[in-house]
Design an enzyme around this catalytic site. Structure first.
Site, PDB file in Angstrom:
ATOM      1  N   ARG A 175       0.829  -1.228   0.000  1.00  0.00           N
ATOM      2  CA  ARG A 175       0.000   0.000   0.000  1.00  0.00           C
ATOM      3  C   ARG A 175       0.852   1.263   0.000  1.00  0.00           C
ATOM      4  O   ARG A 175       0.523   2.268   0.625  1.00  0.00           O
ATOM      5  CB  ARG A 175      -0.943   0.040   1.209  1.00  0.00           C
ATOM      6  CG  ARG A 175      -1.941  -1.060   1.261  1.00  0.00           C
ATOM      7  CD  ARG A 175      -2.910  -1.069   0.069  1.00  0.00           C
ATOM      8  NE  ARG A 175      -3.664  -2.295   0.112  1.00  0.00           N
ATOM      9  CZ  ARG A 175      -3.237  -3.455  -0.417  1.00  0.00           C
ATOM     10  NH1 ARG A 175      -2.086  -3.512  -1.067  1.00  0.00           N
ATOM     11  NH2 ARG A 175      -3.961  -4.545  -0.339  1.00  0.00           N
ATOM     12  N   SER A 225     -10.927  -0.742   3.586  1.00  0.00           N
ATOM     13  CA  SER A 225     -10.256  -1.031   4.856  1.00  0.00           C
ATOM     14  C   SER A 225      -9.783   0.256   5.511  1.00  0.00           C
ATOM     15  O   SER A 225      -9.135   1.083   4.865  1.00  0.00           O
ATOM     16  CB  SER A 225      -9.040  -1.935   4.623  1.00  0.00           C
ATOM     17  OG  SER A 225      -9.470  -3.179   4.145  1.00  0.00           O
ATOM     18  N   GLU A 295      -5.067   3.295   6.885  1.00  0.00           N
ATOM     19  CA  GLU A 295      -4.814   3.175   5.439  1.00  0.00           C
ATOM     20  C   GLU A 295      -5.292   4.420   4.694  1.00  0.00           C
ATOM     21  O   GLU A 295      -4.671   4.859   3.745  1.00  0.00           O
ATOM     22  CB  GLU A 295      -5.515   1.928   4.874  1.00  0.00           C
ATOM     23  CG  GLU A 295      -5.316   1.797   3.367  1.00  0.00           C
ATOM     24  CD  GLU A 295      -5.780   0.472   2.769  1.00  0.00           C
ATOM     25  OE1 GLU A 295      -5.761  -0.552   3.468  1.00  0.00           O
ATOM     26  OE2 GLU A 295      -6.154   0.486   1.589  1.00  0.00           O
TER      27      GLU A 295
HETATM   28  C1  LIG Z   1     -15.428  -0.648  -0.982  1.00  0.00           C
HETATM   29  C2  LIG Z   1     -13.937  -0.384  -1.098  1.00  0.00           C
HETATM   30  C3  LIG Z   1     -13.078  -1.460  -1.263  1.00  0.00           C
HETATM   31  C4  LIG Z   1     -11.701  -1.227  -1.372  1.00  0.00           C
HETATM   32  N1  LIG Z   1     -10.884  -2.302  -1.544  1.00  0.00           N
HETATM   33  C5  LIG Z   1      -9.553  -2.106  -1.699  1.00  0.00           C
HETATM   34  C6  LIG Z   1      -8.666  -3.205  -1.916  1.00  0.00           C
HETATM   35  O1  LIG Z   1      -9.069  -4.353  -1.989  1.00  0.00           O
HETATM   36  N2  LIG Z   1      -7.351  -2.944  -2.069  1.00  0.00           N
HETATM   37  C7  LIG Z   1      -6.852  -1.674  -2.032  1.00  0.00           C
HETATM   38  O2  LIG Z   1      -5.646  -1.497  -2.203  1.00  0.00           O
HETATM   39  N3  LIG Z   1      -7.662  -0.609  -1.808  1.00  0.00           N
HETATM   40  C8  LIG Z   1      -8.994  -0.788  -1.638  1.00  0.00           C
HETATM   41  N4  LIG Z   1      -9.818   0.284  -1.418  1.00  0.00           N
HETATM   42  C9  LIG Z   1      -9.228   1.629  -1.251  1.00  0.00           C
HETATM   43  C10 LIG Z   1      -9.122   2.455  -2.539  1.00  0.00           C
HETATM   44  O3  LIG Z   1     -10.106   2.063  -3.480  1.00  0.00           O
HETATM   45  C11 LIG Z   1      -7.744   2.369  -3.193  1.00  0.00           C
HETATM   46  O4  LIG Z   1      -6.731   2.818  -2.325  1.00  0.00           O
HETATM   47  C12 LIG Z   1      -7.673   3.184  -4.500  1.00  0.00           C
HETATM   48  O5  LIG Z   1      -6.504   2.847  -5.181  1.00  0.00           O
HETATM   49  C13 LIG Z   1      -7.693   4.708  -4.283  1.00  0.00           C
HETATM   50  O6  LIG Z   1      -7.874   5.328  -5.551  1.00  0.00           O
HETATM   51  P1  LIG Z   1      -8.666   6.718  -5.698  1.00  0.00           P
HETATM   52  O7  LIG Z   1      -8.643   7.119  -7.119  1.00  0.00           O
HETATM   53  O8  LIG Z   1     -10.008   6.614  -5.086  1.00  0.00           O
HETATM   54  O9  LIG Z   1      -7.727   7.668  -4.855  1.00  0.00           O
HETATM   55  P2  LIG Z   1      -8.150   8.847  -3.867  1.00  0.00           P
HETATM   56  O10 LIG Z   1      -8.827   8.271  -2.679  1.00  0.00           O
HETATM   57  O11 LIG Z   1      -8.872   9.897  -4.618  1.00  0.00           O
HETATM   58  O12 LIG Z   1      -6.705   9.355  -3.450  1.00  0.00           O
HETATM   59  C14 LIG Z   1      -5.837   8.537  -2.681  1.00  0.00           C
HETATM   60  C15 LIG Z   1      -4.438   9.187  -2.689  1.00  0.00           C
HETATM   61  O13 LIG Z   1      -3.913   9.150  -4.010  1.00  0.00           O
HETATM   62  C16 LIG Z   1      -3.625  10.477  -4.467  1.00  0.00           C
HETATM   63  N5  LIG Z   1      -3.928  10.511  -5.901  1.00  0.00           N
HETATM   64  C17 LIG Z   1      -5.047  10.101  -6.551  1.00  0.00           C
HETATM   65  N6  LIG Z   1      -4.901  10.247  -7.872  1.00  0.00           N
HETATM   66  C18 LIG Z   1      -3.643  10.744  -8.071  1.00  0.00           C
HETATM   67  C19 LIG Z   1      -2.883  11.116  -9.216  1.00  0.00           C
HETATM   68  N7  LIG Z   1      -3.365  10.999 -10.466  1.00  0.00           N
HETATM   69  N8  LIG Z   1      -1.628  11.600  -9.036  1.00  0.00           N
HETATM   70  C20 LIG Z   1      -1.106  11.735  -7.793  1.00  0.00           C
HETATM   71  N9  LIG Z   1      -1.784  11.426  -6.671  1.00  0.00           N
HETATM   72  C21 LIG Z   1      -3.033  10.925  -6.811  1.00  0.00           C
HETATM   73  C22 LIG Z   1      -4.514  11.388  -3.640  1.00  0.00           C
HETATM   74  O14 LIG Z   1      -3.985  12.693  -3.572  1.00  0.00           O
HETATM   75  C23 LIG Z   1      -4.457  10.665  -2.305  1.00  0.00           C
HETATM   76  O15 LIG Z   1      -3.231  10.957  -1.681  1.00  0.00           O
HETATM   77  C24 LIG Z   1     -11.200   0.082  -1.313  1.00  0.00           C
HETATM   78  C25 LIG Z   1     -12.079   1.167  -1.146  1.00  0.00           C
HETATM   79  C26 LIG Z   1     -13.433   0.935  -1.041  1.00  0.00           C
HETATM   80  C27 LIG Z   1     -14.357   2.109  -0.895  1.00  0.00           C
END
Ligand SMILES: Cc1cc2nc3c(=O)[nH]c(=O)nc-3n(C[C@H](O)[C@H](O)[C@H](O)COP(=O)(O)OP(=O)(O)OC[C@H]3O[C@@H](n4cnc5c(N)ncnc54)[C@H](O)[C@@H]3O)c2cc1C
Length: 299
Positions: A175, A225, A295
Protein backbone atom coordinates in the site's frame (compact mmCIF):
# COMPACT_ATOMS: atom_id res chain seq x y z
CA UNK A 1 -16.40 33.89 -10.77
CA UNK A 2 -14.03 34.56 -7.85
CA UNK A 3 -10.66 36.21 -8.35
CA UNK A 4 -9.01 32.83 -7.66
CA UNK A 5 -10.95 30.95 -10.36
CA UNK A 6 -10.64 33.82 -12.84
CA UNK A 7 -6.87 34.00 -12.46
CA UNK A 8 -6.50 30.23 -13.06
CA UNK A 9 -8.69 30.49 -16.18
CA UNK A 10 -6.66 33.51 -17.32
CA UNK A 11 -3.46 31.48 -16.86
CA UNK A 12 -4.80 29.14 -19.58
CA UNK A 13 -6.54 26.36 -17.60
CA UNK A 14 -9.16 24.96 -19.99
CA UNK A 15 -11.10 22.53 -17.74
CA UNK A 16 -14.10 23.17 -15.52
CA UNK A 17 -13.68 25.24 -12.33
CA UNK A 18 -16.01 25.19 -9.34
CA UNK A 19 -15.72 27.36 -6.27
CA UNK A 20 -16.57 26.17 -2.74
CA UNK A 21 -17.47 22.85 -4.29
CA UNK A 22 -18.73 20.18 -1.81
CA UNK A 23 -16.39 17.18 -1.92
CA UNK A 24 -18.54 14.62 -0.08
CA UNK A 25 -20.22 13.44 -3.32
CA UNK A 26 -16.76 12.81 -4.79
CA UNK A 27 -15.75 10.39 -2.05
CA UNK A 28 -16.93 6.83 -1.41
CA UNK A 29 -17.47 7.67 2.30
CA UNK A 30 -19.80 10.52 1.21
CA UNK A 31 -18.14 12.77 3.78
CA UNK A 32 -16.27 16.06 3.60
CA UNK A 33 -16.66 19.82 3.30
CA UNK A 34 -15.98 21.96 0.23
CA UNK A 35 -12.87 22.63 -1.82
CA UNK A 36 -12.10 26.32 -2.09
CA UNK A 37 -11.49 25.72 -5.81
CA UNK A 38 -12.13 22.43 -7.62
CA UNK A 39 -10.56 22.10 -11.06
CA UNK A 40 -11.09 19.30 -13.55
CA UNK A 41 -8.18 19.24 -16.01
CA UNK A 42 -8.85 18.14 -19.56
CA UNK A 43 -5.22 17.55 -20.57
CA UNK A 44 -1.73 17.12 -19.12
CA UNK A 45 -1.08 20.70 -20.27
CA UNK A 46 -3.90 21.84 -17.97
CA UNK A 47 -2.07 20.20 -15.07
CA UNK A 48 1.17 21.96 -15.93
CA UNK A 49 -0.70 25.29 -16.11
CA UNK A 50 -2.38 24.63 -12.74
CA UNK A 51 0.88 23.62 -11.03
CA UNK A 52 2.70 26.71 -12.36
CA UNK A 53 -0.18 28.94 -11.28
CA UNK A 54 -0.32 27.39 -7.79
CA UNK A 55 3.46 27.69 -7.34
CA UNK A 56 3.45 31.34 -8.46
CA UNK A 57 0.68 32.26 -6.02
CA UNK A 58 1.81 29.88 -3.25
CA UNK A 59 -1.57 28.16 -3.27
CA UNK A 60 -1.71 24.68 -1.72
CA UNK A 61 -2.95 21.98 -4.08
CA UNK A 62 -4.02 18.35 -3.89
CA UNK A 63 -5.08 15.62 -6.29
CA UNK A 64 -8.41 13.85 -5.96
CA UNK A 65 -9.01 10.58 -7.79
CA UNK A 66 -12.21 8.69 -6.99
CA UNK A 67 -11.98 9.62 -3.31
CA UNK A 68 -12.08 5.96 -2.24
CA UNK A 69 -9.18 6.18 0.19
CA UNK A 70 -9.78 9.63 1.63
CA UNK A 71 -11.37 11.20 4.68
CA UNK A 72 -12.01 14.88 3.99
CA UNK A 73 -12.54 17.01 7.10
CA UNK A 74 -15.97 18.57 7.63
CA UNK A 75 -14.58 22.09 7.16
CA UNK A 76 -13.23 21.12 3.72
CA UNK A 77 -9.91 22.15 2.19
CA UNK A 78 -8.46 25.52 1.25
CA UNK A 79 -6.64 26.00 -2.00
CA UNK A 80 -6.89 24.00 -5.20
CA UNK A 81 -8.17 20.44 -5.64
CA UNK A 82 -7.43 18.87 -9.03
CA UNK A 83 -9.99 16.17 -9.71
CA UNK A 84 -8.72 13.48 -12.08
CA UNK A 85 -11.53 11.06 -12.78
CA UNK A 86 -13.23 10.40 -16.09
CA UNK A 87 -10.73 12.91 -17.44
CA UNK A 88 -7.19 12.02 -18.54
CA UNK A 89 -8.71 8.55 -18.80
CA UNK A 90 -7.51 7.33 -22.19
CA UNK A 91 -6.66 3.62 -22.37
CA UNK A 92 -4.45 2.42 -25.22
CA UNK A 93 -3.86 -1.30 -25.80
CA UNK A 94 -0.88 -2.72 -27.64
CA UNK A 95 -0.91 -6.52 -27.40
CA UNK A 96 -0.37 -7.45 -23.73
CA UNK A 97 0.71 -3.90 -22.92
CA UNK A 98 -1.60 -1.06 -21.96
CA UNK A 99 -1.20 2.60 -21.14
CA UNK A 100 -3.99 3.72 -18.82
CA UNK A 101 -4.61 7.39 -18.03
CA UNK A 102 -4.70 8.34 -14.35
CA UNK A 103 -8.42 9.13 -14.50
CA UNK A 104 -9.47 5.71 -15.84
CA UNK A 105 -11.23 3.53 -13.27
CA UNK A 106 -9.38 0.41 -12.10
CA UNK A 107 -12.45 -1.89 -12.28
CA UNK A 108 -13.09 -0.81 -15.89
CA UNK A 109 -9.48 -1.55 -16.83
CA UNK A 110 -9.63 -4.96 -15.11
CA UNK A 111 -12.78 -5.80 -17.07
CA UNK A 112 -11.27 -4.67 -20.38
CA UNK A 113 -8.18 -6.80 -19.73
CA UNK A 114 -10.31 -9.88 -18.98
CA UNK A 115 -12.28 -9.41 -22.20
CA UNK A 116 -8.98 -9.29 -24.09
CA UNK A 117 -7.77 -12.50 -22.44
CA UNK A 118 -5.07 -10.69 -20.45
CA UNK A 119 -4.35 -11.82 -16.90
CA UNK A 120 -2.84 -10.10 -13.86
CA UNK A 121 -5.23 -7.38 -12.70
CA UNK A 122 -8.47 -9.33 -12.18
CA UNK A 123 -8.27 -8.38 -8.47
CA UNK A 124 -8.83 -4.73 -9.47
CA UNK A 125 -12.46 -5.41 -10.38
CA UNK A 126 -13.56 -4.54 -6.83
CA UNK A 127 -11.17 -1.69 -6.06
CA UNK A 128 -13.24 1.43 -6.74
CA UNK A 129 -10.40 3.86 -7.45
CA UNK A 130 -8.73 5.51 -10.40
CA UNK A 131 -5.51 4.26 -11.95
CA UNK A 132 -3.75 7.33 -10.46
CA UNK A 133 -4.97 6.43 -6.97
CA UNK A 134 -4.13 2.76 -7.50
CA UNK A 135 -0.54 3.65 -8.47
CA UNK A 136 -0.04 5.95 -5.47
CA UNK A 137 -1.47 3.35 -3.06
CA UNK A 138 -0.04 0.33 -4.90
CA UNK A 139 -3.58 -0.99 -4.64
CA UNK A 140 -3.86 -4.71 -4.06
CA UNK A 141 -5.69 -7.70 -2.71
CA UNK A 142 -3.84 -10.28 -0.64
CA UNK A 143 -0.72 -11.20 -2.67
CA UNK A 144 -1.81 -9.28 -5.79
CA UNK A 145 -0.63 -5.69 -6.31
CA UNK A 146 -0.94 -3.35 -9.27
CA UNK A 147 2.75 -2.42 -8.92
CA UNK A 148 3.77 -5.94 -9.99
CA UNK A 149 2.33 -5.28 -13.45
CA UNK A 150 3.52 -1.71 -13.97
CA UNK A 151 6.51 -1.17 -16.26
CA UNK A 152 6.59 2.62 -15.90
CA UNK A 153 4.60 5.61 -14.65
CA UNK A 154 4.20 8.90 -16.50
CA UNK A 155 4.45 11.66 -13.92
CA UNK A 156 4.47 15.43 -13.75
CA UNK A 157 6.49 16.83 -10.86
CA UNK A 158 5.40 19.78 -8.73
CA UNK A 159 7.71 21.97 -10.86
CA UNK A 160 5.74 21.02 -13.98
CA UNK A 161 8.36 18.74 -15.55
CA UNK A 162 7.11 15.53 -17.14
CA UNK A 163 9.02 12.29 -16.60
CA UNK A 164 8.65 8.59 -17.25
CA UNK A 165 9.61 6.69 -14.08
CA UNK A 166 10.56 3.04 -14.64
CA UNK A 167 9.11 0.33 -12.37
CA UNK A 168 12.31 -0.12 -10.36
CA UNK A 169 12.29 3.53 -9.34
CA UNK A 170 8.62 3.54 -8.23
CA UNK A 171 9.45 1.97 -4.82
CA UNK A 172 6.27 -0.12 -4.75
CA UNK A 173 5.64 -1.68 -1.33
CA UNK A 174 2.58 -2.79 0.65
CA UNK A 175 0.00 0.00 0.00
CA UNK A 176 2.87 2.37 -0.72
CA UNK A 177 4.95 3.87 -3.52
CA UNK A 178 7.33 6.79 -4.05
CA UNK A 179 4.29 8.81 -5.22
CA UNK A 180 3.09 8.98 -1.62
CA UNK A 181 6.10 11.08 -0.76
CA UNK A 182 6.98 12.88 -3.98
CA UNK A 183 4.76 15.87 -4.66
CA UNK A 184 3.41 15.61 -8.20
CA UNK A 185 0.73 14.02 -10.32
CA UNK A 186 0.52 10.57 -11.89
CA UNK A 187 -0.54 11.04 -15.52
CA UNK A 188 -0.67 7.41 -16.65
CA UNK A 189 0.49 3.89 -15.83
CA UNK A 190 2.07 1.51 -18.31
CA UNK A 191 1.28 -2.12 -17.57
CA UNK A 192 2.34 -5.44 -19.06
CA UNK A 193 -0.18 -8.25 -18.63
CA UNK A 194 -0.03 -11.97 -19.33
CA UNK A 195 -2.01 -13.55 -22.19
CA UNK A 196 -4.28 -16.35 -20.99
CA UNK A 197 -7.65 -18.00 -21.44
CA UNK A 198 -10.32 -15.27 -21.48
CA UNK A 199 -12.94 -17.56 -19.87
CA UNK A 200 -10.66 -18.48 -16.98
CA UNK A 201 -9.60 -14.86 -16.45
CA UNK A 202 -13.24 -13.72 -16.44
CA UNK A 203 -14.11 -16.49 -13.94
CA UNK A 204 -11.31 -15.33 -11.61
CA UNK A 205 -12.50 -11.73 -11.92
CA UNK A 206 -16.09 -12.75 -11.13
CA UNK A 207 -14.78 -14.74 -8.14
CA UNK A 208 -13.01 -11.66 -6.73
CA UNK A 209 -16.17 -9.58 -7.20
CA UNK A 210 -18.52 -12.07 -5.55
CA UNK A 211 -16.18 -12.75 -2.63
CA UNK A 212 -16.24 -8.99 -1.91
CA UNK A 213 -20.04 -8.86 -2.01
CA UNK A 214 -20.12 -11.78 0.43
CA UNK A 215 -17.52 -10.48 2.88
CA UNK A 216 -17.68 -6.68 2.67
CA UNK A 217 -20.49 -4.19 3.34
CA UNK A 218 -20.38 -2.92 -0.26
CA UNK A 219 -23.95 -1.60 -0.01
CA UNK A 220 -22.97 1.23 2.39
CA UNK A 221 -20.52 4.15 1.91
CA UNK A 222 -17.02 3.46 3.25
CA UNK A 223 -13.35 3.87 2.36
CA UNK A 224 -12.73 0.12 2.22
CA UNK A 225 -10.26 -1.03 4.86
CA UNK A 226 -9.66 1.59 7.53
CA UNK A 227 -6.35 0.06 8.69
CA UNK A 228 -3.59 -1.73 6.83
CA UNK A 229 -2.93 -5.29 7.99
CA UNK A 230 -0.52 -5.43 10.94
CA UNK A 231 2.38 -7.85 10.39
CA UNK A 232 1.17 -11.46 10.64
CA UNK A 233 -2.41 -10.54 11.51
CA UNK A 234 -5.58 -8.88 10.22
CA UNK A 235 -6.90 -5.55 11.49
CA UNK A 236 -10.49 -6.83 11.08
CA UNK A 237 -9.75 -9.89 13.24
CA UNK A 238 -8.28 -7.75 16.03
CA UNK A 239 -11.20 -5.27 15.98
CA UNK A 240 -13.69 -8.14 16.03
CA UNK A 241 -11.81 -9.89 18.85
CA UNK A 242 -11.90 -6.65 20.86
CA UNK A 243 -15.71 -6.86 20.66
CA UNK A 244 -16.01 -3.69 18.61
CA UNK A 245 -18.25 -4.85 15.73
CA UNK A 246 -21.34 -2.66 15.64
CA UNK A 247 -19.71 0.12 17.74
CA UNK A 248 -20.94 3.54 16.64
CA UNK A 249 -19.99 7.19 16.79
CA UNK A 250 -22.99 9.10 15.45
CA UNK A 251 -23.82 7.66 12.04
CA UNK A 252 -20.49 5.84 11.59
CA UNK A 253 -20.45 2.17 12.52
CA UNK A 254 -17.89 -0.63 12.69
CA UNK A 255 -19.45 -2.99 10.16
CA UNK A 256 -20.93 -6.24 11.46
CA UNK A 257 -19.96 -7.87 8.17
CA UNK A 258 -16.28 -6.83 8.19
CA UNK A 259 -14.81 -5.10 11.24
CA UNK A 260 -12.12 -3.23 9.23
CA UNK A 261 -14.87 -1.36 7.35
CA UNK A 262 -16.42 1.67 9.10
CA UNK A 263 -19.64 2.41 7.27
CA UNK A 264 -21.56 5.65 6.94
CA UNK A 265 -25.14 4.72 7.78
CA UNK A 266 -26.38 8.13 6.62
CA UNK A 267 -25.24 11.72 7.21
CA UNK A 268 -22.01 10.77 9.02
CA UNK A 269 -19.25 13.34 9.55
CA UNK A 270 -15.47 13.28 9.46
CA UNK A 271 -15.43 14.15 13.17
CA UNK A 272 -17.48 11.01 13.88
CA UNK A 273 -15.15 8.86 11.76
CA UNK A 274 -12.10 10.19 13.58
CA UNK A 275 -13.71 9.63 16.99
CA UNK A 276 -14.49 6.01 16.07
CA UNK A 277 -11.04 5.43 14.55
CA UNK A 278 -9.35 6.78 17.70
CA UNK A 279 -11.56 4.66 19.96
CA UNK A 280 -10.80 1.49 17.97
CA UNK A 281 -7.07 2.27 17.93
CA UNK A 282 -7.08 2.78 21.69
CA UNK A 283 -9.04 -0.36 22.50
CA UNK A 284 -7.04 -2.63 20.16
CA UNK A 285 -3.78 -1.27 21.58
CA UNK A 286 -5.00 -1.81 25.16
CA UNK A 287 -6.29 -5.35 24.49
CA UNK A 288 -3.57 -6.70 22.19
CA UNK A 289 -0.67 -4.24 22.30
CA UNK A 290 -0.98 -3.68 18.55
CA UNK A 291 -0.76 -0.12 17.19
CA UNK A 292 -2.97 -0.08 14.08
CA UNK A 293 -1.87 2.00 11.08
CA UNK A 294 -4.49 3.96 9.15
CA UNK A 295 -4.81 3.17 5.44
CA UNK A 296 -6.95 6.16 4.43
CA UNK A 297 -5.55 9.63 3.98
CA UNK A 298 -6.90 12.57 5.98
CA UNK A 299 -7.39 15.93 4.23
C1 LIG B 1 -15.43 -0.65 -0.98
C2 LIG B 1 -13.94 -0.38 -1.10
C3 LIG B 1 -13.08 -1.46 -1.26
C4 LIG B 1 -11.70 -1.23 -1.37
N1 LIG B 1 -10.88 -2.30 -1.54
C5 LIG B 1 -9.55 -2.11 -1.70
C6 LIG B 1 -8.67 -3.21 -1.92
O1 LIG B 1 -9.07 -4.35 -1.99
N2 LIG B 1 -7.35 -2.94 -2.07
C7 LIG B 1 -6.85 -1.67 -2.03
O2 LIG B 1 -5.65 -1.50 -2.20
N3 LIG B 1 -7.66 -0.61 -1.81
C8 LIG B 1 -8.99 -0.79 -1.64
N4 LIG B 1 -9.82 0.28 -1.42
C9 LIG B 1 -9.23 1.63 -1.25
C10 LIG B 1 -9.12 2.45 -2.54
O3 LIG B 1 -10.11 2.06 -3.48
C11 LIG B 1 -7.74 2.37 -3.19
O4 LIG B 1 -6.73 2.82 -2.33
C12 LIG B 1 -7.67 3.18 -4.50
O5 LIG B 1 -6.50 2.85 -5.18
C13 LIG B 1 -7.69 4.71 -4.28
O6 LIG B 1 -7.87 5.33 -5.55
P1 LIG B 1 -8.67 6.72 -5.70
O7 LIG B 1 -8.64 7.12 -7.12
O8 LIG B 1 -10.01 6.61 -5.09
O9 LIG B 1 -7.73 7.67 -4.85
P2 LIG B 1 -8.15 8.85 -3.87
O10 LIG B 1 -8.83 8.27 -2.68
O11 LIG B 1 -8.87 9.90 -4.62
O12 LIG B 1 -6.70 9.36 -3.45
C14 LIG B 1 -5.84 8.54 -2.68
C15 LIG B 1 -4.44 9.19 -2.69
O13 LIG B 1 -3.91 9.15 -4.01
C16 LIG B 1 -3.63 10.48 -4.47
N5 LIG B 1 -3.93 10.51 -5.90
C17 LIG B 1 -5.05 10.10 -6.55
N6 LIG B 1 -4.90 10.25 -7.87
C18 LIG B 1 -3.64 10.74 -8.07
C19 LIG B 1 -2.88 11.12 -9.22
N7 LIG B 1 -3.37 11.00 -10.47
N8 LIG B 1 -1.63 11.60 -9.04
C20 LIG B 1 -1.11 11.74 -7.79
N9 LIG B 1 -1.78 11.43 -6.67
C21 LIG B 1 -3.03 10.92 -6.81
C22 LIG B 1 -4.51 11.39 -3.64
O14 LIG B 1 -3.98 12.69 -3.57
C23 LIG B 1 -4.46 10.66 -2.31
O15 LIG B 1 -3.23 10.96 -1.68
C24 LIG B 1 -11.20 0.08 -1.31
C25 LIG B 1 -12.08 1.17 -1.15
C26 LIG B 1 -13.43 0.93 -1.04
C27 LIG B 1 -14.36 2.11 -0.90
Amino acid sequence: MSELARSLADAGFAGALREECPLAPFTTWKIGGPAELLAEPVSPEDLVVALGWAAGRRIPWRVLGNGSNLLIRDQGVRGLVLRIRKTLDEVTWNGPEVTAGAGALFPALANQAARRGLAGIEFGAGIPGTIGGAVVMNAGWHEFEIGNHITAVDFVGADGTRRRIPHDDCDFAYRDSRFHREKGIVLAARLKLTPGDAGEIQARLDGFASSRKENQPTELPSCGSVFIQPPGDYAGRLIDAAGLKGTREGAIEVSDKHANFFVNTGGGTAAQVLALVERVEREVEERFGVALTREFELW
